[in-house]
Design an enzyme around this catalytic site. Structure first.
Site, PDB file in Angstrom:
ATOM      1  N   ASP A  15      43.252  22.218  56.259  1.00  0.00           N
ATOM      2  CA  ASP A  15      43.444  20.821  55.837  1.00  0.00           C
ATOM      3  C   ASP A  15      44.762  20.992  55.101  1.00  0.00           C
ATOM      4  O   ASP A  15      46.012  20.205  55.448  1.00  0.00           O
ATOM      5  CB  ASP A  15      42.457  20.146  55.044  1.00  0.00           C
ATOM      6  CG  ASP A  15      41.685  21.203  54.206  1.00  0.00           C
ATOM      7  OD1 ASP A  15      42.226  22.186  53.745  1.00  0.00           O
ATOM      8  OD2 ASP A  15      40.368  20.903  53.872  1.00  0.00           O
ATOM      9  N   GLU A 273      42.575  24.516  62.884  1.00  0.00           N
ATOM     10  CA  GLU A 273      43.633  23.622  63.556  1.00  0.00           C
ATOM     11  C   GLU A 273      45.006  23.986  63.474  1.00  0.00           C
ATOM     12  O   GLU A 273      45.522  24.314  64.624  1.00  0.00           O
ATOM     13  CB  GLU A 273      43.355  22.361  63.175  1.00  0.00           C
ATOM     14  CG  GLU A 273      44.025  20.984  63.546  1.00  0.00           C
ATOM     15  CD  GLU A 273      44.002  19.764  63.240  1.00  0.00           C
ATOM     16  OE1 GLU A 273      44.824  19.167  63.117  1.00  0.00           O
ATOM     17  OE2 GLU A 273      42.673  19.331  63.177  1.00  0.00           O
TER      18      GLU A 273
END
Length: 378
Positions: A15, A273
């Site tokens: 994140d 990610e």
């Protein structure tokens, strides 16, 4: 334009990694950015302070609730929301900040930057408005913004000039050698392949290293801190001989340094990610260790990505790659990982991967699209 980016660090580094790359790209394009984060510890190595653009302020999440913070001279600064407010991954900005958004003459463009997925529904949900009917933001509109792999999505983070920088690095043998030297690694032996590993703790590391150790080709494995290094150390302990594989334990690397690591390697095993996207732009054979979720939906996300990534690949290559990826993610038989070496020997992996990268690179990047969205949508 002033952008407020909100980030909560749930676990791992994905994140804050995504948010920092977003902030950096915005700042490099002339914007002013405030990154509001509840735990900025990882930025100490991910984005060392001396390398941060002056246009980015890293601020404590709690200060957004108090609506004031201290500047570098220790003077209090009252907070007024910027023209754009991005909440990363549905983290919900503090109530006081949201209430202050209503006080602006022109309400900020409020964007929920969602997780990356290749699933079909992303195209249907991308850029949809969500009017706020309760809470401190009543009357505002929140927009859902989805990164993705098609032109009907928000695209992928890709800084201007990134691919040219990568090409210059990979075309220079001395650049790669100098980079390895900076990492404290010895020069590569003739024919030695370089592999990077950044993984979660469920990855079958022992199986991977057993195969590399028995391979006729020597392998240098660059291990990132955390599970990759821990699993490799457990495999190495008690072994008098590691065969054809040499393990190199890395420190935490800044994002720009991590990118070069991926550019230098013949195979990259990445996780989460942010690193998955950087492995794509590295234009090297790679395997994605997707973030595991208790309800198992990560399996569908992995299938969706593989379907898009290998859509135009030869069926046999597509099938083999899928089996290896699933084995690395503990979503298929562990024995399927045994095809990794022969798959890496197949030049088609790199060839068709390069075509997939080219297709993605022809689409507008995420920050370019965000800029257009902010200025054009109402």
């Amino acid at each position: 334009m002033l952008w407020d980016v909100f980030c909560r660090v749930i676990d791992n580094f994905g994140d804050i990694g995504v948010c920092w790359r977003l902030c950096r790209d915005l700042a490099d394009r002339g914007h002013t950015v405030r990154l509001w984060v509840d735990d900025a510890c990882a930025l100490s190595w991910m984005a060392p302070e001396e390398s941060r653009p002056s246009a980015i302020s890293v601020l404590d999440w709690a200060d957004a609730q108090d609506m004031r913070y201290l500047d570098q001279q220790g003077q209090p600064v009252e907070v007024t929301p910027g023209e754009v407010v991005i909440e990363a991954f549905g983290c919900n900005p503090p109530d006081a900040f949201v209430a202050a958004m209503l006080l602006r003459e022109d309400a900020p463009k409020w964007i929920n930057l969602e997780y990356l997925s290749a699933e079909d529904w992303v195209e249907r949900c991308h850029a949809l408005p969500s009017p706020v009917f309760n809470g401190p933001g009543v009357g505002l509109t929140k927009w859902f913004y989805y990164p993705g792999f098609t032109r009907a999505t928000g695209g992928l983070l890709r800084e201007p000039g990134l691919l040219a920088e990568r090409a210059a690095f990979t075309q220079s043998a001395s650049a790669k050698a100098n980079w390895l030297r900076q990492l404290g690694a010895a020069p590569l032996a003739d024919g030695e392949r370089l592999v990077s590993v950044f993984c979660y703790d469920h990855a079958p590391m022992a199986s991977l290293l057993d195969q590399l150790a028995a391979a006729p080709t020597p392998y240098r494995v660059m291990l990132t801190p955390g599970p990759a290094s821990q699993l490799a150390q457990a495999w190495q302990d008690g072994r008098a001989d590691t065969g054809a594989v040499h393990l190199h334990y890395l420190p935490h690397l800044p994002q720009t340094a991590f990118d070069k690591l991926l550019w230098a390697c013949d195979l990259n095993l990445v996780r989460g990610e942010d690193s998955a996207v950087r492995a794509i732009w590295a234009d090297r054979p790679h395997i994605w260790n997707i973030y595991p979720q208790d309800d198992g939906v990560h399996a569908y996300k992995l299938d969706a990505f593989l379907e898009r990534w290998t859509a135009h690949w030869p069926p046999d290559l597509q099938s083999r790659l899928t089996r290896v990826w699933k084995a690395w993610n503990a979503l298929g038989p562990a024995n399927d990982l045994q095809d990794l070496i022969s798959l890496l020997d197949d030049p088609r992996w790199a060839e068709f991967g390069r075509q997939s990268v080219k297709t993605l690179a022809e689409m507008p990047d995420l920050v370019t699209q965000l800029g257009d969205f902010v200025t054009q949508s109402s």
